[in-house]
Scaffold this motif. Structure first.
Motif, PDB file in Angstrom:
ATOM      1  N   TRP A  90       1.357  -1.290   0.292  1.00  0.00           N
ATOM      2  CA  TRP A  90      -0.685   0.002  -0.098  1.00  0.00           C
ATOM      3  C   TRP A  90       0.833   1.551  -0.187  1.00  0.00           C
ATOM      4  O   TRP A  90       2.101   1.268   0.894  1.00  0.00           O
ATOM      5  N   GLY A  91       0.094   2.217  -0.574  1.00  0.00           N
ATOM      6  CA  GLY A  91       0.887   3.820  -0.650  1.00  0.00           C
ATOM      7  C   GLY A  91       0.205   4.275   0.645  1.00  0.00           C
ATOM      8  O   GLY A  91      -0.258   4.323   1.201  1.00  0.00           O
ATOM      9  N   PRO A  92       0.849   5.686   0.709  1.00  0.00           N
ATOM     10  CA  PRO A  92       0.017   6.396   1.360  1.00  0.00           C
ATOM     11  C   PRO A  92      -1.237   6.499   1.560  1.00  0.00           C
ATOM     12  O   PRO A  92      -1.959   6.511   2.628  1.00  0.00           O
ATOM     13  N   SER A 106      -1.224  15.375  -0.293  1.00  0.00           N
ATOM     14  CA  SER A 106      -0.031  14.894  -0.654  1.00  0.00           C
ATOM     15  C   SER A 106       0.774  16.425  -0.296  1.00  0.00           C
ATOM     16  O   SER A 106       0.030  17.585  -0.932  1.00  0.00           O
ATOM     17  N   GLN A 107       1.445  16.963   0.436  1.00  0.00           N
ATOM     18  CA  GLN A 107       1.768  18.090   1.042  1.00  0.00           C
ATOM     19  C   GLN A 107       3.641  18.152   0.990  1.00  0.00           C
ATOM     20  O   GLN A 107       4.101  19.390   1.512  1.00  0.00           O
ATOM     21  N   GLY A 108       4.182  17.005   0.249  1.00  0.00           N
ATOM     22  CA  GLY A 108       5.537  16.770  -0.222  1.00  0.00           C
ATOM     23  C   GLY A 108       6.358  16.603   1.100  1.00  0.00           C
ATOM     24  O   GLY A 108       5.795  16.071   2.260  1.00  0.00           O
ATOM     25  N   PRO A 109       7.818  16.214   1.428  1.00  0.00           N
ATOM     26  CA  PRO A 109       8.613  15.521   2.548  1.00  0.00           C
ATOM     27  C   PRO A 109       8.494  16.567   2.946  1.00  0.00           C
ATOM     28  O   PRO A 109       9.164  17.982   2.855  1.00  0.00           O
ATOM     29  N   ARG A 110       8.802  16.210   4.311  1.00  0.00           N
ATOM     30  CA  ARG A 110       8.682  17.245   5.527  1.00  0.00           C
ATOM     31  C   ARG A 110      10.558  17.343   5.421  1.00  0.00           C
ATOM     32  O   ARG A 110      10.363  18.548   6.264  1.00  0.00           O
ATOM     33  N   ASP A 111      11.727  16.659   4.861  1.00  0.00           N
ATOM     34  CA  ASP A 111      12.471  17.440   5.510  1.00  0.00           C
ATOM     35  C   ASP A 111      13.306  16.603   4.058  1.00  0.00           C
ATOM     36  O   ASP A 111      13.067  16.244   3.404  1.00  0.00           O
ATOM     37  N   ASP A 112      14.858  17.207   4.089  1.00  0.00           N
ATOM     38  CA  ASP A 112      15.732  17.169   2.825  1.00  0.00           C
ATOM     39  C   ASP A 112      15.553  15.249   3.045  1.00  0.00           C
ATOM     40  O   ASP A 112      15.880  14.985   1.666  1.00  0.00           O
ATOM     41  N   ARG A 113      16.128  14.602   3.897  1.00  0.00           N
ATOM     42  CA  ARG A 113      16.256  13.317   3.030  1.00  0.00           C
ATOM     43  C   ARG A 113      14.600  12.777   3.315  1.00  0.00           C
ATOM     44  O   ARG A 113      14.635  11.624   2.102  1.00  0.00           O
ATOM     45  N   GLY A 114      13.461  13.410   2.965  1.00  0.00           N
ATOM     46  CA  GLY A 114      11.866  12.956   2.270  1.00  0.00           C
ATOM     47  C   GLY A 114      11.830  11.548   3.650  1.00  0.00           C
ATOM     48  O   GLY A 114      10.795  10.894   3.385  1.00  0.00           O
ATOM     49  N   VAL A 155      10.384  11.451   6.313  1.00  0.00           N
ATOM     50  CA  VAL A 155       9.173  11.641   6.677  1.00  0.00           C
ATOM     51  C   VAL A 155       7.992  12.285   5.912  1.00  0.00           C
ATOM     52  O   VAL A 155       7.982  13.771   5.056  1.00  0.00           O
ATOM     53  N   GLU A 156       6.490  12.241   5.263  1.00  0.00           N
ATOM     54  CA  GLU A 156       6.003  12.855   4.042  1.00  0.00           C
ATOM     55  C   GLU A 156       4.304  12.897   4.925  1.00  0.00           C
ATOM     56  O   GLU A 156       3.811  11.887   5.740  1.00  0.00           O
ATOM     57  N   LYS A 157       3.981  13.895   4.092  1.00  0.00           N
ATOM     58  CA  LYS A 157       3.344  15.012   4.960  1.00  0.00           C
ATOM     59  C   LYS A 157       1.423  15.196   4.069  1.00  0.00           C
ATOM     60  O   LYS A 157       2.049  15.371   2.919  1.00  0.00           O
ATOM     61  N   TYR A 158       0.400  14.450   4.935  1.00  0.00           N
ATOM     62  CA  TYR A 158      -0.438  14.900   4.184  1.00  0.00           C
ATOM     63  C   TYR A 158      -1.919  14.919   4.753  1.00  0.00           C
ATOM     64  O   TYR A 158      -1.302  15.298   5.969  1.00  0.00           O
ATOM     65  N   VAL A 186       5.267   7.467   7.670  1.00  0.00           N
ATOM     66  CA  VAL A 186       6.765   7.491   7.324  1.00  0.00           C
ATOM     67  C   VAL A 186       6.792   6.116   6.402  1.00  0.00           C
ATOM     68  O   VAL A 186       5.843   5.101   6.812  1.00  0.00           O
ATOM     69  N   LYS A 187       7.957   5.258   6.278  1.00  0.00           N
ATOM     70  CA  LYS A 187       8.076   4.379   5.341  1.00  0.00           C
ATOM     71  C   LYS A 187       8.185   3.148   6.366  1.00  0.00           C
ATOM     72  O   LYS A 187       8.812   3.746   7.444  1.00  0.00           O
ATOM     73  N   ALA A 188       7.657   1.880   5.859  1.00  0.00           N
ATOM     74  CA  ALA A 188       7.522   0.885   6.975  1.00  0.00           C
ATOM     75  C   ALA A 188       8.591  -0.277   7.133  1.00  0.00           C
ATOM     76  O   ALA A 188       9.104  -0.457   5.880  1.00  0.00           O
ATOM     77  N   GLN A 189       9.723  -0.462   7.746  1.00  0.00           N
ATOM     78  CA  GLN A 189      10.850  -2.054   7.534  1.00  0.00           C
ATOM     79  C   GLN A 189       9.873  -2.868   6.086  1.00  0.00           C
ATOM     80  O   GLN A 189       8.365  -3.570   7.278  1.00  0.00           O
ATOM     81  N   GLY A 190      10.194  -3.495   5.856  1.00  0.00           N
ATOM     82  CA  GLY A 190       9.557  -4.673   4.849  1.00  0.00           C
ATOM     83  C   GLY A 190       8.480  -4.348   4.125  1.00  0.00           C
ATOM     84  O   GLY A 190       7.433  -5.300   3.353  1.00  0.00           O
ATOM     85  N   GLY A 191       8.485  -2.098   3.436  1.00  0.00           N
ATOM     86  CA  GLY A 191       7.273  -2.112   3.203  1.00  0.00           C
ATOM     87  C   GLY A 191       6.220  -1.275   3.701  1.00  0.00           C
ATOM     88  O   GLY A 191       5.159  -1.975   4.975  1.00  0.00           O
TER      89      GLY A 191
END
Length: 580
Positions: free
Chosen positions: A60-62, A112-120, A122-125, A155-160
């Motif tokens: 699943w996606g966000p 989608s509100q884009g990534p929260r930080d430079d590393r991406g 945390v994704e904000k919605y 945030v992305k989870a381990q294992g997808g």
């Protein structure tokens, strides 16, 4: 900022599976399910569908994750194990299901509100929807309007897949979730003024697979009334009363076993207790027409039969009257039926805003506004008009079921009560929530508790007459409805103890709506005439109508609630019901 695709169902919803209220097991294969919960032939239950949510999938996606989270919220009261699987440990430590339930429209967007930080990392919605209502912690349903939008962090989870790191507190349900799992429910409490009257309290109760709807109703009846009636009603159930069991015994009998500090020798409590139980069950189509046997600690307490109608809800009468050239007339089923006796039946100039007290052992009283105040006369040959409240800024008078007359003094900001039995002048009643408001009308419901107040040109508020050691007060005032700026409220009338009729109009035309004051449910009534005044009682709705030449007549809403019939064709207006 980009918008993810709208999904009518982000995850597949399987066809409903029928199962008994004892429960059933479904193994989901592709998404949350709705499962039918039914009690075949059982008068204590209500059929409904229960949401069975599933954990987030690695694919699943966000968008799918947030929608799955929302489905888990809908299932949370029945299964609280799925929702935590959508949250990070940080979110799980902060989030709480407590507080009002937010109800939004079925179609919502995940933006989608884009990534929260430079590393991406945390994704904000943001979830955007139309706000439908709130279900408060006292189970009251409060309609709302306008947009609803709240942030969610993933945030992305381990294992997808994704997990939710931050979200608003409380449960978020769609309108369909509420329709599926909740039922509008009328509870009945005793009036704080008159112990031989009941007042309806409207709530939204969630149906539970673990208990019958009859038990859900009575368990809620043991709790305090909603905030709208706080201090205005009482109950026959002493604190500590418990529902031990409810069972259906045979075709015609429901057996309720209570425990707690009830006195089996107190017949007055038995009488009112039976009525609270009877009305709260039967008026919600539960145990209707059945004998109700109540036990106390397993021993016989009392038996209440369905034909025992004590008239606790409304005995104000539905005799109809109208006014012609200042004189009060009786109204028959199909037209005029004669003039009332005494001066009230004689033509008068300068009288307006007529209203009638409750019918009873004696003839009702009629009150009317004059140029100097409010006058009252009895509908008897010896009745005389007598000014009982003086003033020039008084709202149209309204009778209380206890026989007192009420009005609001707009010039001085006082709520006034006049009791004809006392022989004294009017007394002031505290109404702090009305201070500073432009009060234009005040109408007391037949239950003697709720009060409709119009303020300004386009707002209706509902309050309640509450009681404590300091006396009576008009409190619990909250907004019921507001019309558009260009539409003014022309009149209001109580259709019954829980529905208010609101007539509004502008140059573009008129609207007539019936609003449930407990949950804001609104039904429109078609109009065929230009109306100016309303009166209602016992399922009947009368109105004063004008034609193109400004001639007045009295019309009645037909039983189909879609058309009107003229009843008094000429020189007739101000239709009246007792207490209406």
């Amino acid at each position: 900022m980009t918008t993810t695709r709208r999904l009518g169902a982000a995850v597949a919803i399987a066809a409903a599976v029928a199962c008994a209220s004892s429960g059933c097991t479904v193994i989901p294969v592709s998404g949350p399910y709705t499962v039918s919960e039914v009690g075949p032939g059982d008068p204590l239950t209500k059929s409904f569908q229960r949401m069975i949510a599933i954990p987030p999938e690695p694919t699943w996606g966000p968008d799918e994750t947030i929608r799955g989270l929302q489905a888990a919220m809908a299932a949370y009261p029945d299964d609280p194990t799925i929702l935590p699987q959508y949250l990070t440990s940080e979110a799980l430590g902060k989030w709480s299901p407590s507080g009002p339930v937010t109800v939004i429209a079925d179609a919502f967007e995940v933006v989608s509100q884009g990534p929260r930080d430079d590393r991406g990392a945390v994704e904000k919605y943001e979830v955007k929807a139309q706000w439908v209502a709130s279900i408060k912690e006292d189970d009251s349903y409060a309609p709302t309007a306008g947009p609803w939008d709240r942030p969610f962090e993933l945030v992305k989870a381990q294992g997808g897949g994704y997990r939710v790191r931050s979200l608003p507190t409380g449960l978020l349900l769609t309108n369909s979730d509420v329709t599926r799992a909740y039922r509008p429910t009328n509870l009945y409490y005793m009036s704080g003024i008159s112990q031989d009257k009941f007042v309806v309290d409207r709530v939204r109760l969630r149906l539970k697979p673990t208990e019958s709807f009859a038990q859900t109703i009575l368990e809620r009846l043991l709790k305090p009334e909603t905030a709208a009636l706080e201090g205005a009603v009482t109950t026959s159930f002493p604190a500590g009363t418990k529902i031990e069991s409810i069972r259906w015994s045979g075709e015609e009998r429901v057996v309720i076993n209570l425990s707690g500090p009830l006195d089996p020798l107190d017949l007055s409590v038995e009488h009112s207790l039976a009525a609270q139980i009877r009305y709260s069950l039967s008026r919600n189509e539960v145990a209707k027409g059945r004998v109700i046997e109540v036990q106390l600690d397993g021993e016989p307490y009392f038996v209440d039969r369905p034909e025992s109608d004590e008239g606790w809800l409304d005995d104000s009468g539905d005799s109809a009257y109208y006014v012609s050239k200042g004189a009060v007339h009786y109204m028959g089923k199909d037209g005029p039926a004669g003039v009332v006796p005494g001066p009230a039946g004689e033509p008068h100039d300068g009288y307006s805003n007529y209203t009638l007290s409750k019918e009873g052992n004696s003839a009702p009283l009629v009150a009317a506004t004059t140029s100097t105040g409010i006058s009252v006369a009895g509908l008897t040959p010896e009745g005389q008009w007598q000014e009982v409240i003086q003033g020039t800024g008084l709202t149209p008078p309204s009778w209380h079921e206890d026989g007192s007359l009420w009005t609001y003094d707009t010039k001085n900001g006082f709520l006034l009560r006049y009791d004809p039995a006392s022989g004294r002048g009017p007394e002031r009643v505290s109404a702090p929530k009305l201070q500073g408001l432009d009060v234009t009308r005040l109408r007391i419901a037949r239950d003697g508790v709720r009060v409709a107040v119009t303020t300004g040109k386009n707002t209706v508020q509902i309050g309640a007459l509450t009681h404590d050691v300091s006396g009576t007060m008009l409190g619990n005032v909250q907004s019921l409805t507001t019309t558009e700026v260009d539409r003014g409220i022309l009149d209001v009338a109580w259709a019954d103890d829980e529905h208010l009729l609101v007539l509004a109009g502008s140059k573009a035309g008129q609207t007539l709506t019936q609003i449930n004051v407990g949950d804001g449910e609104t039904v429109g009534i078609p109009l065929e005439y230009q109306l100016t005044r309303l009166a209602a009682a016992g399922g009947r709705v009368l109105a004063e109508a004008t034609d193109t030449k400004d001639r007045t007549k009295v019309v009645e809403l037909n039983q189909d609630r879609q058309s009107w019939t003229a009843k008094i064709e000429k020189d007739a207006g101000t239709p009246l019901f007792p207490l209406g």
